[in-house]
Design an enzyme around this catalytic site. Sequence first.
Site, PDB file in Angstrom:
ATOM      1  N   SER A 227       0.786  -1.324  -0.191  1.00 31.82           N
ATOM      2  CA  SER A 227       0.052  -0.073  -0.029  1.00 31.82           C
ATOM      3  C   SER A 227       0.913   1.124   0.057  1.00 31.82           C
ATOM      4  CB  SER A 227      -0.900  -0.037   1.139  1.00 31.82           C
ATOM      5  OG  SER A 227      -0.281   0.080   2.442  1.00 31.82           O
ATOM      6  N   ALA A 230      -2.140   7.602  -0.309  1.00 30.81           N
ATOM      7  CA  ALA A 230      -3.320   8.192  -1.112  1.00 30.81           C
ATOM      8  C   ALA A 230      -2.947   7.905  -2.524  1.00 30.81           C
ATOM      9  CB  ALA A 230      -3.064   9.813  -1.007  1.00 30.81           C
ATOM     10  N   GLY A 232      -2.508   4.637  -3.628  1.00 28.13           N
ATOM     11  CA  GLY A 232      -3.218   3.620  -3.928  1.00 28.13           C
ATOM     12  C   GLY A 232      -2.409   2.344  -3.530  1.00 28.13           C
ATOM     13  N   ASP A 259      -6.005  -1.281   7.798  1.00 27.89           N
ATOM     14  CA  ASP A 259      -6.862  -2.296   8.079  1.00 27.89           C
ATOM     15  C   ASP A 259      -8.282  -2.715   7.325  1.00 27.89           C
ATOM     16  OD1 ASP A 259      -5.219  -2.240  10.519  1.00 27.89           O
ATOM     17  OD2 ASP A 259      -6.687  -0.845  11.695  1.00 27.89           O
TER      18      ASP A 259
HETATM   19  N1  LIG Z   1      -5.589   9.791   1.254  1.00 26.72           N
HETATM   20  C1  LIG Z   1      -5.817   8.628   0.900  1.00 26.72           C
HETATM   21  N2  LIG Z   1      -7.026   8.922  -0.142  1.00 26.72           N
HETATM   22  C2  LIG Z   1      -7.743   7.770  -0.573  1.00 26.72           C
HETATM   23  N3  LIG Z   1      -7.244   6.488  -0.116  1.00 26.72           N
HETATM   24  C3  LIG Z   1      -6.188   6.335   0.771  1.00 26.72           C
HETATM   25  C4  LIG Z   1      -5.570   7.252   1.379  1.00 26.72           C
HETATM   26  N4  LIG Z   1      -4.819   7.196   2.188  1.00 26.72           N
HETATM   27  C5  LIG Z   1      -4.723   5.639   2.228  1.00 26.72           C
HETATM   28  N5  LIG Z   1      -5.722   5.317   1.410  1.00 26.72           N
HETATM   29  C6  LIG Z   1      -5.832   3.727   0.970  1.00 26.72           C
HETATM   30  O1  LIG Z   1      -5.848   3.120   2.076  1.00 26.72           O
HETATM   31  C7  LIG Z   1      -4.648   2.116   1.571  1.00 26.72           C
HETATM   32  C8  LIG Z   1      -3.853   1.833   2.938  1.00 26.72           C
HETATM   33  O2  LIG Z   1      -3.302   2.857   3.342  1.00 26.72           O
HETATM   34  P1  LIG Z   1      -1.781   3.230   3.702  1.00 26.72           P
HETATM   35  O3  LIG Z   1      -0.808   2.737   2.722  1.00 26.72           O
HETATM   36  O4  LIG Z   1      -1.586   4.389   4.476  1.00 26.72           O
HETATM   37  O5  LIG Z   1      -1.730   2.096   4.779  1.00 26.72           O
HETATM   38  P2  LIG Z   1      -0.825   1.662   6.157  1.00 26.72           P
HETATM   39  O6  LIG Z   1       0.497   2.561   6.141  1.00 26.72           O
HETATM   40  O7  LIG Z   1      -0.774   0.395   6.417  1.00 26.72           O
HETATM   41  O8  LIG Z   1      -1.853   2.297   7.292  1.00 26.72           O
HETATM   42  P3  LIG Z   1      -2.266   1.885   8.598  1.00 26.72           P
HETATM   43  O9  LIG Z   1      -1.589   3.055   9.494  1.00 26.72           O
HETATM   44  O10 LIG Z   1      -3.713   1.997   8.757  1.00 26.72           O
HETATM   45  O11 LIG Z   1      -1.513   0.512   8.684  1.00 26.72           O
HETATM   46  C9  LIG Z   1      -3.958   2.672   0.476  1.00 26.72           C
HETATM   47  O12 LIG Z   1      -3.415   1.756  -0.273  1.00 26.72           O
HETATM   48  C10 LIG Z   1      -5.053   3.411  -0.239  1.00 26.72           C
HETATM   49  O13 LIG Z   1      -5.842   2.713  -1.122  1.00 26.72           O
END
Ligand SMILES: Nc1ncnc2c1ncn2[C@@H]1O[C@H](COP(=O)(O)OP(=O)(O)OP(=O)(O)O)[C@@H](O)[C@H]1O
Length: 317
Positions: A227, A230, A232, A259
């Site tokens: 991930s 923002a 994707g 999550d």
């Molecule tokens: N600003 C945003 N706008 C749209 N989608 C988002 C945004 N932020 C996160 N996402 C979606 O959520 C998914 C997971 O976010 P991220 O990559 O931040 O995960 P993470 O760092 O594992 O988060 P966490 O802190 O929940 O463990 C991203 O791949 C995206 O699809």
Amino acid sequence: MNAQATTLVTVTLNPAIDLSCTVADFTPGQVNRVSASQSDAGGKGVNIARLLRQFALPVTATGFLGQANPHLFQKLFSESGINDAFVRVPGETRTGIKILDPLSQETTDINFPGFSPTADHLQELHNVLERLAATAATVIIAGSVPGAMEPATIAQLVQTVKAQGVPVYVDTSGPALQQAIGAGPTLIKPNQEELSAFLGRPLTTQREIVAEARRLIEQGITTIVVSLGAAGALFVQRDQAYMAVPPRVKVISTVGAGDAMVGSLAAGFRQGLSLHDCARLATAVSAAVVTQAGPGLASLAAAKAIEDQVEIHRLTF
Ligand SMILES: Nc1ncnc2c1ncn2[C@@H]1O[C@H](COP(=O)(O)OP(=O)(O)OP(=O)(O)O)[C@@H](O)[C@H]1O
Ligand SMILES: [Mg+2]
């Protein structure tokens, strides 16, 4: 896995009570007044269980829960229809205080250490998981390991689930992720930073990320989702890879974005969706989650409404 393998099981070793307090002009060293506060039962596996109930799927949540303050969790489980299979341990489930300052727009986190499960508690959890895996469609192990426990704990739990022939997802970070990868889970969802830390070098291009994901797939993982906040996420299997780009949304809180992605992947694969369609669903649900305060999803309909706006690119490398 057998014909009754329908339940989704989440495992949270280190849940937390999230206490959010609003304090205008928060200043350390001064008296600060709270204008609003809210306590929620949290932790990654708990958030995922809650999301899976919104898909109306049967869910059992396990892991460790402090004997001294289980009430908020028990209330959530009974209200949302989550089967409670948590192993109770002495002491309190930790609290995470989030101080939200609407003026500076800054958040200050104060995290308590929490309980220390013993070897006997861990054995009990293995026994519970072995029993639950007999009727589980998928087991999802998410979040950190309590400070006093070995980072190999998640890897050992992965072995227990795999021995029953049941798919097991892992979403964790640091040494626990390192060890868990060695145990060959079915799916992992590191973010870019977690995957870079695992490899010991920064990863920047899509091509590099997909190449590294494929090396891990060679070692026995089926699906790797990386991930990218923002921007994707990349969804990689041995013979196909996709980049999914969410629509631009107004962000209220990114808590629970990861999550939401892991939970939707479990729900999507459980419903027989392809990798392509799981990518679309998981990206829409995660984008919907960031448009609200807290880790929850207002409604599945809100996520479905933006599914069409997710762009999916098939990658040929
Ligand atoms: N600003 C945003 N706008 C749209 N989608 C988002 C945004 N932020 C996160 N996402 C979606 O959520 C998914 C997971 O976010 P991220 O990559 O931040 O995960 P993470 O760092 O594992 O988060 P966490 O802190 O929940 O463990 C991203 O791949 C995206 O699809
Ligand atoms: Mg994460």
